[in-house]
Design a protein around this motif. Structure first.
Motif, PDB file in Angstrom:
ATOM      1  N   LEU A   1      15.070   9.024  14.529  1.00 22.24           N
ATOM      2  CA  LEU A   1      15.090   7.848  13.641  1.00 22.24           C
ATOM      3  C   LEU A   1      14.492   6.629  14.328  1.00 22.24           C
ATOM      4  O   LEU A   1      13.789   5.828  13.693  1.00 22.24           O
ATOM      5  CB  LEU A   1      16.527   7.547  13.207  1.00 22.24           C
ATOM      6  N   ARG A   2      14.756   6.477  15.610  1.00 23.19           N
ATOM      7  CA  ARG A   2      14.198   5.344  16.345  1.00 23.19           C
ATOM      8  C   ARG A   2      12.663   5.409  16.336  1.00 23.19           C
ATOM      9  O   ARG A   2      11.996   4.406  16.087  1.00 23.19           O
ATOM     10  CB  ARG A   2      14.734   5.337  17.770  1.00 23.19           C
ATOM     11  N   ALA A   3      12.115   6.592  16.579  1.00 26.39           N
ATOM     12  CA  ALA A   3      10.663   6.757  16.537  1.00 26.39           C
ATOM     13  C   ALA A   3      10.126   6.518  15.131  1.00 26.39           C
ATOM     14  O   ALA A   3       9.060   5.910  14.950  1.00 26.39           O
ATOM     15  CB  ALA A   3      10.283   8.162  17.018  1.00 26.39           C
ATOM     16  N   ASP A   4      10.873   6.975  14.132  1.00 27.20           N
ATOM     17  CA  ASP A   4      10.488   6.764  12.734  1.00 27.20           C
ATOM     18  C   ASP A   4      10.467   5.269  12.410  1.00 27.20           C
ATOM     19  O   ASP A   4       9.536   4.752  11.765  1.00 27.20           O
ATOM     20  CB  ASP A   4      11.488   7.497  11.838  1.00 27.20           C
ATOM     21  N   LEU A   5      11.485   4.550  12.855  1.00 26.31           N
ATOM     22  CA  LEU A   5      11.566   3.117  12.588  1.00 26.31           C
ATOM     23  C   LEU A   5      10.429   2.348  13.259  1.00 26.31           C
ATOM     24  O   LEU A   5       9.958   1.332  12.720  1.00 26.31           O
ATOM     25  CB  LEU A   5      12.917   2.565  13.039  1.00 26.31           C
ATOM     26  N   GLU A   6       9.984   2.825  14.398  1.00 24.15           N
ATOM     27  CA  GLU A   6       8.822   2.199  15.033  1.00 24.15           C
ATOM     28  C   GLU A   6       7.600   2.307  14.127  1.00 24.15           C
ATOM     29  O   GLU A   6       6.821   1.356  13.983  1.00 24.15           O
ATOM     30  CB  GLU A   6       8.553   2.857  16.388  1.00 24.15           C
TER      31      GLU A   6
ATOM     32  N   ALA B   1      11.472  16.930   4.548  1.00 22.69           N
ATOM     33  CA  ALA B   1      12.864  17.095   4.145  1.00 22.69           C
ATOM     34  C   ALA B   1      13.673  17.908   5.146  1.00 22.69           C
ATOM     35  O   ALA B   1      14.871  17.652   5.333  1.00 22.69           O
ATOM     36  CB  ALA B   1      12.934  17.749   2.768  1.00 22.69           C
ATOM     37  N   ASN B   2      13.058  18.882   5.791  1.00 21.31           N
ATOM     38  CA  ASN B   2      13.787  19.719   6.729  1.00 21.31           C
ATOM     39  C   ASN B   2      14.127  18.922   7.993  1.00 21.31           C
ATOM     40  O   ASN B   2      13.227  18.400   8.654  1.00 21.31           O
ATOM     41  CB  ASN B   2      12.941  20.943   7.100  1.00 21.31           C
ATOM     42  N   PRO B   3      15.416  18.799   8.340  1.00 18.42           N
ATOM     43  CA  PRO B   3      15.772  17.963   9.497  1.00 18.42           C
ATOM     44  C   PRO B   3      15.109  18.386  10.805  1.00 18.42           C
ATOM     45  O   PRO B   3      14.697  17.533  11.598  1.00 18.42           O
ATOM     46  CB  PRO B   3      17.297  18.110   9.577  1.00 18.42           C
ATOM     47  N   LEU B   4      14.992  19.699  11.042  1.00 20.36           N
ATOM     48  CA  LEU B   4      14.370  20.161  12.288  1.00 20.36           C
ATOM     49  C   LEU B   4      12.898  19.781  12.325  1.00 20.36           C
ATOM     50  O   LEU B   4      12.403  19.248  13.336  1.00 20.36           O
ATOM     51  CB  LEU B   4      14.539  21.672  12.432  1.00 20.36           C
ATOM     52  N   LEU B   5      12.177  20.031  11.229  1.00 22.14           N
ATOM     53  CA  LEU B   5      10.767  19.658  11.166  1.00 22.14           C
ATOM     54  C   LEU B   5      10.609  18.152  11.304  1.00 22.14           C
ATOM     55  O   LEU B   5       9.707  17.665  12.005  1.00 22.14           O
ATOM     56  CB  LEU B   5      10.154  20.136   9.848  1.00 22.14           C
ATOM     57  N   TYR B   6      11.490  17.410  10.647  1.00 16.50           N
ATOM     58  CA  TYR B   6      11.453  15.946  10.740  1.00 16.50           C
ATOM     59  C   TYR B   6      11.600  15.489  12.190  1.00 16.50           C
ATOM     60  O   TYR B   6      10.831  14.645  12.679  1.00 16.50           O
ATOM     61  CB  TYR B   6      12.552  15.338   9.871  1.00 16.50           C
ATOM     62  N   MET B   7      12.584  16.030  12.893  1.00 17.29           N
ATOM     63  CA  MET B   7      12.811  15.615  14.277  1.00 17.29           C
ATOM     64  C   MET B   7      11.620  15.983  15.161  1.00 17.29           C
ATOM     65  O   MET B   7      11.198  15.187  16.006  1.00 17.29           O
ATOM     66  CB  MET B   7      14.108  16.239  14.807  1.00 17.29           C
ATOM     67  N   GLU B   8      11.073  17.171  14.951  1.00 19.15           N
ATOM     68  CA  GLU B   8       9.926  17.591  15.756  1.00 19.15           C
ATOM     69  C   GLU B   8       8.736  16.659  15.544  1.00 19.15           C
ATOM     70  O   GLU B   8       8.065  16.251  16.501  1.00 19.15           O
ATOM     71  CB  GLU B   8       9.547  19.031  15.409  1.00 19.15           C
ATOM     72  N   GLN B   9       8.458  16.316  14.292  1.00 15.89           N
ATOM     73  CA  GLN B   9       7.325  15.435  14.003  1.00 15.89           C
ATOM     74  C   GLN B   9       7.578  14.017  14.520  1.00 15.89           C
ATOM     75  O   GLN B   9       6.667  13.374  15.049  1.00 15.89           O
ATOM     76  CB  GLN B   9       7.044  15.410  12.498  1.00 15.89           C
ATOM     77  N   ALA B  10       8.810  13.534  14.371  1.00 13.24           N
ATOM     78  CA  ALA B  10       9.121  12.186  14.856  1.00 13.24           C
ATOM     79  C   ALA B  10       8.991  12.114  16.368  1.00 13.24           C
ATOM     80  O   ALA B  10       8.445  11.142  16.912  1.00 13.24           O
ATOM     81  CB  ALA B  10      10.521  11.781  14.414  1.00 13.24           C
ATOM     82  N   GLU B  11       9.455  13.145  17.072  1.00 16.82           N
ATOM     83  CA  GLU B  11       9.361  13.174  18.533  1.00 16.82           C
ATOM     84  C   GLU B  11       7.909  13.198  19.000  1.00 16.82           C
ATOM     85  O   GLU B  11       7.562  12.610  20.031  1.00 16.82           O
ATOM     86  CB  GLU B  11      10.107  14.396  19.066  1.00 16.82           C
ATOM     87  N   ALA B  12       7.062  13.861  18.212  1.00 16.39           N
ATOM     88  CA  ALA B  12       5.638  13.931  18.557  1.00 16.39           C
ATOM     89  C   ALA B  12       4.864  12.725  18.024  1.00 16.39           C
ATOM     90  O   ALA B  12       3.641  12.655  18.199  1.00 16.39           O
ATOM     91  CB  ALA B  12       5.035  15.213  18.001  1.00 16.39           C
TER      92      ALA B  12
END
Length: 384
Positions: A44-49, A287-298
């Motif tokens: 979420l932090r990366a997303d907010l950036e 929508a998928n939380p795992l995919l979301y986290m992976e993309q946000a981290e990258a």
């Protein structure tokens, strides 16, 4: 030419629940033993950036933390999330920060801690005060937890509290519905959301409808009864499913309904932005939380904006504004969409002739009682 941009809000999505309710079509997922809350907050932090770039220093008026069940996250975790929001976005004018909470996940003392973390408005998902109905709906709480959570919310001194109540439940008649409403009114919350159980696609109830659902006529009778009892208790209906005491209307939802802009962070969150030229776009996160986290981290979130075409603008606007009891002013239509009253005159005139719309002094339009009963049909008239 530079156009005035609408007010800006922020929606934050926390996607996990203890278990998935059979009627729920939101992007929510069973938490299991150990949902990756810390990893999700980092995403979420990366997303907010990324959202801060979209915001382009525009002030954020309201924040809404929804789910899922946000109260599965600890007060400290919610505090960290809000600190990230304040660091990355302009929340200087933000006076309403709402968080949804399930009475079954509220631990003693936690609501006061959420208030201290920065949450100013609480939304409690009661849904019913009838134990049998709560079991049928798959809720993890009973009536006692609702009362305990509400009392704790009062002690926590939130600026405002909303309580959700559903109607047209399986085996519900007017007597059982009235008992539900009276139980809610004894709490006297500043805000009430009162909405009908609907069978949404991709839910358990849609594929296997529960027995005893009221037919359309009974459901409408229950709705009318509920509206009357809530009004008699001193609440003002300002939206098809929203009732408030003076000063307690939900500003975040009003921004949706008046076609304002909103940033979106979290798995499956939807956003809407208007640029300086008046062009409006929508976007959504994976929508998928795992995919979301992976993309946000990258730092590679797939959330490319999609422009709303000119021919779709009137329907997009009406999908929101016609939910409001006061309807909309023609000046709001023009400022939020660029459309002139003459662009929709043929549709509004015919809808008025059919008893679905009536003119206001503003000038503007609002649904009639018949228009509210057949709101989906009224909104569909503005489809291109």
């Amino acid at each position: 030419m530079t156009c005035p941009q609408p007010p800006l809000s922020l929606y934050l999505h926390l996607p996990w629940c203890v278990r998935k309710c059979p009627y729920c079509d939101f992007n929510s997922h069973r938490a299991g033993e150990r949902p990756p809350r810390e990893r999700y907050l980092t995403a979420l932090r990366a997303d907010l950036e990324q959202e801060s770039v979209k915001a382009a220093r525009r002030p954020v008026q309201t924040v809404f933390i929804g789910g899922g069940t946000p109260s599965l996250f600890t007060p400290d975790e919610i505090g960290v999330l809000l600190d990230d929001c304040r660091r990355l976005l302009d929340l200087g004018e933000c006076s309403e920060i709402t968080m949804e909470a399930n009475p079954g996940t509220v631990e003693h003392g936690s609501l006061k801690a959420y208030r201290q973390a920065g949450v100013s408005r609480l939304s409690l998902g009661a849904q019913s005060f009838d134990a049998d109905s709560l079991r049928t709906l798959g809720r993890i709480h009973g009536p006692g937890e609702i009362h305990a959570a509400y009392e704790e919310a009062l002690e926590a001194a939130f600026d405002s509290i909303n309580v959700d109540l559903m109607f047209a439940l399986p085996d519900q008649d007017e007597d059982r519905a009235a008992a539900d409403i009276r139980a809610l009114l004894k709490l006297a919350p500043p805000h009430i959301s009162y909405y009908q159980l609907t069978l949404e696609p991709n839910t358990v109830f849609f594929s296997r409808p529960p027995r005893g659902l009221p037919n359309d006529d009974r459901a409408f009778g229950i709705q009318e009864l509920g509206h009357r009892l809530i009004a008699e208790a001193g609440y003002q209906q300002y939206e098809i499913s929203a009732f408030a005491r003076p000063g307690h209307r939900c500003r975040h939802n009003l921004n949706y309904w008046t076609f304002g802009d909103y940033l979106a962070a979290g798995a499956g969150a939807h956003g809407k932005l208007t640029d300086e030229n008046g062009k409006t776009s929508r976007y959504r996160k994976p929508a998928n939380p795992l995919l979301y986290m992976e993309q946000a981290e990258a730092k590679a979130l797939d959330d490319a904006p999609v422009a709303i075409s000119d021919k779709d603008l009137s329907f997009e606007f009406m999908l929101n504004a016609l939910r409001l009891n006061d309807g909309f002013d023609e000046s709001l239509l023009q400022s939020r969409t660029g459309l002139k009253p003459s662009d929709i005159a043929a549709i509004t005139s015919q809808a008025a002739a059919d008893g679905l719309l009536q003119q206001t002094d503003a000038p503007g339009w609002r649904p009639t009682a018949r228009g509210f009963r057949f709101l989906n049909d009224l909104q569909a008239r503005f489809l291109p």
